[in-house]
Design a protein around this motif. Structure first.
Motif, mmCIF file in Angstrom:
data_model
loop_
_atom_site.group_PDB
_atom_site.id
_atom_site.type_symbol
_atom_site.label_atom_id
_atom_site.label_comp_id
_atom_site.label_asym_id
_atom_site.label_seq_id
_atom_site.Cartn_x
_atom_site.Cartn_y
_atom_site.Cartn_z
ATOM 1 N N PHE A 101 46.421 -1.720 9.083
ATOM 2 C CA PHE A 101 47.767 -1.210 9.407
ATOM 3 C C PHE A 101 47.647 0.054 10.259
ATOM 4 O O PHE A 101 48.083 1.134 9.862
ATOM 5 N N ALA A 102 47.063 -0.092 11.428
ATOM 6 C CA ALA A 102 46.775 1.054 12.295
ATOM 7 C C ALA A 102 48.038 1.822 12.675
ATOM 8 O O ALA A 102 48.023 3.058 12.765
ATOM 9 N N ASP A 103 49.153 1.115 12.880
ATOM 10 C CA ASP A 103 50.393 1.782 13.282
ATOM 11 C C ASP A 103 50.883 2.740 12.200
ATOM 12 O O ASP A 103 51.391 3.823 12.497
ATOM 13 N N ARG A 104 50.734 2.343 10.964
ATOM 14 C CA ARG A 104 51.210 3.181 9.854
ATOM 15 C C ARG A 104 50.294 4.364 9.610
ATOM 16 O O ARG A 104 50.754 5.459 9.306
ATOM 17 N N PHE A 105 48.997 4.173 9.766
ATOM 18 C CA PHE A 105 48.043 5.243 9.492
ATOM 19 C C PHE A 105 47.860 6.186 10.681
ATOM 20 O O PHE A 105 47.412 7.317 10.498
ATOM 21 N N GLY A 106 48.203 5.724 11.875
ATOM 22 C CA GLY A 106 48.153 6.589 13.048
ATOM 23 C C GLY A 106 46.783 7.198 13.281
ATOM 24 O O GLY A 106 45.782 6.491 13.446
ATOM 25 N N PRO A 107 46.695 8.557 13.281
ATOM 26 C CA PRO A 107 45.419 9.225 13.574
ATOM 27 C C PRO A 107 44.388 9.078 12.462
ATOM 28 O O PRO A 107 43.202 9.377 12.674
ATOM 29 N N PHE A 108 44.820 8.618 11.302
ATOM 30 C CA PHE A 108 43.892 8.450 10.182
ATOM 31 C C PHE A 108 43.192 7.099 10.318
ATOM 32 O O PHE A 108 43.569 6.106 9.696
ATOM 33 N N GLU A 109 42.200 7.080 11.169
ATOM 34 C CA GLU A 109 41.446 5.861 11.425
ATOM 35 C C GLU A 109 40.444 5.607 10.298
ATOM 36 O O GLU A 109 40.161 6.503 9.492
ATOM 37 N N PRO A 110 39.910 4.372 10.222
ATOM 38 C CA PRO A 110 38.964 4.053 9.138
ATOM 39 C C PRO A 110 37.822 5.043 8.992
ATOM 40 O O PRO A 110 37.411 5.375 7.882
ATOM 41 N N VAL A 169 50.228 17.983 10.061
ATOM 42 C CA VAL A 169 50.798 16.723 10.554
ATOM 43 C C VAL A 169 52.309 16.840 10.681
ATOM 44 O O VAL A 169 52.903 16.396 11.670
ATOM 45 N N PHE A 170 52.955 17.425 9.678
ATOM 46 C CA PHE A 170 54.417 17.578 9.698
ATOM 47 C C PHE A 170 54.873 18.392 10.910
ATOM 48 O O PHE A 170 55.880 18.070 11.544
ATOM 49 N N ASP A 175 53.888 14.474 18.172
ATOM 50 C CA ASP A 175 52.691 13.997 18.877
ATOM 51 C C ASP A 175 52.065 12.769 18.215
ATOM 52 O O ASP A 175 51.043 12.273 18.693
ATOM 53 N N TRP A 176 52.650 12.288 17.121
ATOM 54 C CA TRP A 176 52.106 11.139 16.400
ATOM 55 C C TRP A 176 51.998 9.938 17.335
ATOM 56 O O TRP A 176 52.921 9.664 18.095
ATOM 57 N N PRO A 177 50.898 9.177 17.347
ATOM 58 C CA PRO A 177 49.721 9.319 16.481
ATOM 59 C C PRO A 177 48.589 10.144 17.102
ATOM 60 O O PRO A 177 47.494 10.176 16.576
ATOM 61 N N ASN A 178 48.871 10.804 18.226
ATOM 62 C CA ASN A 178 47.826 11.572 18.920
ATOM 63 C C ASN A 178 47.683 12.974 18.320
ATOM 64 O O ASN A 178 47.982 13.981 18.969
ATOM 65 N N ILE A 179 47.257 12.999 17.076
ATOM 66 C CA ILE A 179 47.084 14.258 16.361
ATOM 67 C C ILE A 179 45.603 14.436 16.029
ATOM 68 O O ILE A 179 44.956 13.504 15.552
ATOM 69 N N ASN A 180 45.096 15.617 16.286
ATOM 70 C CA ASN A 180 43.698 15.912 15.965
ATOM 71 C C ASN A 180 43.587 16.229 14.472
ATOM 72 O O ASN A 180 43.810 17.373 14.053
ATOM 73 N N ILE A 181 43.226 15.238 13.686
ATOM 74 C CA ILE A 181 43.210 15.441 12.235
ATOM 75 C C ILE A 181 42.024 16.263 11.755
ATOM 76 O O ILE A 181 42.001 16.694 10.592
#
Length: 243
Positions: A101-110, A169-170, A175-181
Motif C-alpha cells: 500500500f505504497a500510496d498510504r504509507f507515502g515516504p515510509f517505504e519498506p 510529518v504534520f 509535501d506528502w509523499p516527498n518528505i525526508n523521513i
C-alpha cells in the motif's frame, strides 16, 4: 552520595521526553493497540518511574526499600526486553504493508521499517547488558547508578523518535509523499546524545563504559537508512523474524 541527592528530579526529564514522544501513537489509538503493545508500554513506563524513585530511596535513607524494589526492578527490566523483542514482527508487517500500500504509507517505504528492526535489536541487547552490568556493580554506587541511568537513553529513541516524526510529518503534509523521513531521526539522535553527554558530564561519567555504550548505540541508529536498504540485512531479519 551527595551529588545524587537530586538525581530523582533530573530523571523526570527523560521520562517527560519519552511520554511526549509516545503519547499520540499510544493514546491516540488506545483501543486499537494489541495486548503486546500495552504490556510493552507499561513495562517501559514503570521502568522509567523506577529510575525516578530508586535514586530517591537510595539517597534519602530508605535503602531497604531501594534494595527490595531493585529486585523487583530486575524482573521488570526483563519484561521490557522480552516484550520489545516480541513486538518486532510488527516491523516486518509494516514493511510488507508499505510495499503493498505504497500510496498510504507515502515516504515510509519498506526499507524504513527494515531499518527500524535493524537498529532495535542492538538497542534492546544493549539495554539488557546495561541492566546486567548494573547488577554486577551493585556494590559500587557510582558505577551501579550510572549503568542503570544509561538505560533510559538506550531505549528512548523509538518513543521520542515517533513523536518528533509525527510533528515533522504534520508540519510538512503539503509535501506528502516527498518528505525526508530521516531528518526527524537524525534530530532525535542529536537530542538523545546531547542528553547523555550532559548527564554524564554532570555526574562525571564522560569516560564510563556505560556512556560509551549509550552514545555508540545512538550513533548506530543514524545508520537506519543504509541498514534498511541492505539486502543482506533484510534477508537476515526476514529469516529470523516472522510477521
Amino acid at each position: 552520595m551527595e551529588k545524587y541527592k537530586s538525581l530523582h528530579l533530573w530523571m523526570i526529564i527523560p521520562m517527560v521526553f519519552m511520554q511526549f514522544g509516545i503519547f499520540r501513537d499510544y493514546w491516540g489509538d488506545f483501543t486499537d493497540n494489541g495486548w503486546s503493545v500495552h504490556i510493552h508500554y507499561w513495562t517501559g513506563t514503570i521502568w522509567y518511574l523506577y529510575l525516578i524513585i530508586q535514586p530517591y530511596y537510595a539517597t534519602h535513607g530508605q535503602l531497604v526499600k531501594h534494595r527490595t524494589n531493585g529486585i523487583i526492578g530486575m524482573f521488570l527490566a526483563g519484561g521490557v526486553c522480552i516484550t520489545a523483542l516480541s513486538m518486532m514482527f510488527r516491523d516486518i508487517t509494516n514493511a510488507n504493508d508499505a510495499a503493498q500500500f505504497a500510496d498510504r504509507f507515502g515516504p515510509f517505504e519498506p526499507w524504513f521499517f527494515i531499518g527500524v528492526a535493524a537498529v532495535e535489536i542492538p538497542m534492546i541487547l544493549a539495554f539488557g547488558y546495561a541492566v546486567i552490568m548494573g547488577i554486577v556493580h551493585r556494590k559500587n554506587l557510582e558505577s551501579h547508578a550510572w549503568w542503570l541511568i544509561s538505560t533510559v537513553f538506550l531505549i528512548m529513541m523509538p518513543a521520542l523518535g515517533r513523536g518528533i516524526q509525527n510533528i515533522y510529518v504534520f508540519k510538512n503534509l503539503e509535501d506528502w509523499p516527498n518528505i525526508n523521513i530521516m531528518g526527524p531521526t537524525y534530530f532525535t539522535q542529536f537530542l538523545i546524545i546531547s542528553m547523555i553527554l550532559i548527564a554524564a558530564w554532570k555526574l562525571k561519567k564522560l569516560k564510563h563504559p556505560a556512556t560509551y555504550l549509550a552514545v555508540a548505540i545512538n550513533i548506530y541508529t543514524c545508520f537506519l537508512e543504509p541498514l534498511g536498504k541492505s539486502e543482506m540485512v533484510e534477508l537476515f531479519l526476514r529469516t529470523v523474524i516472522r510477521d
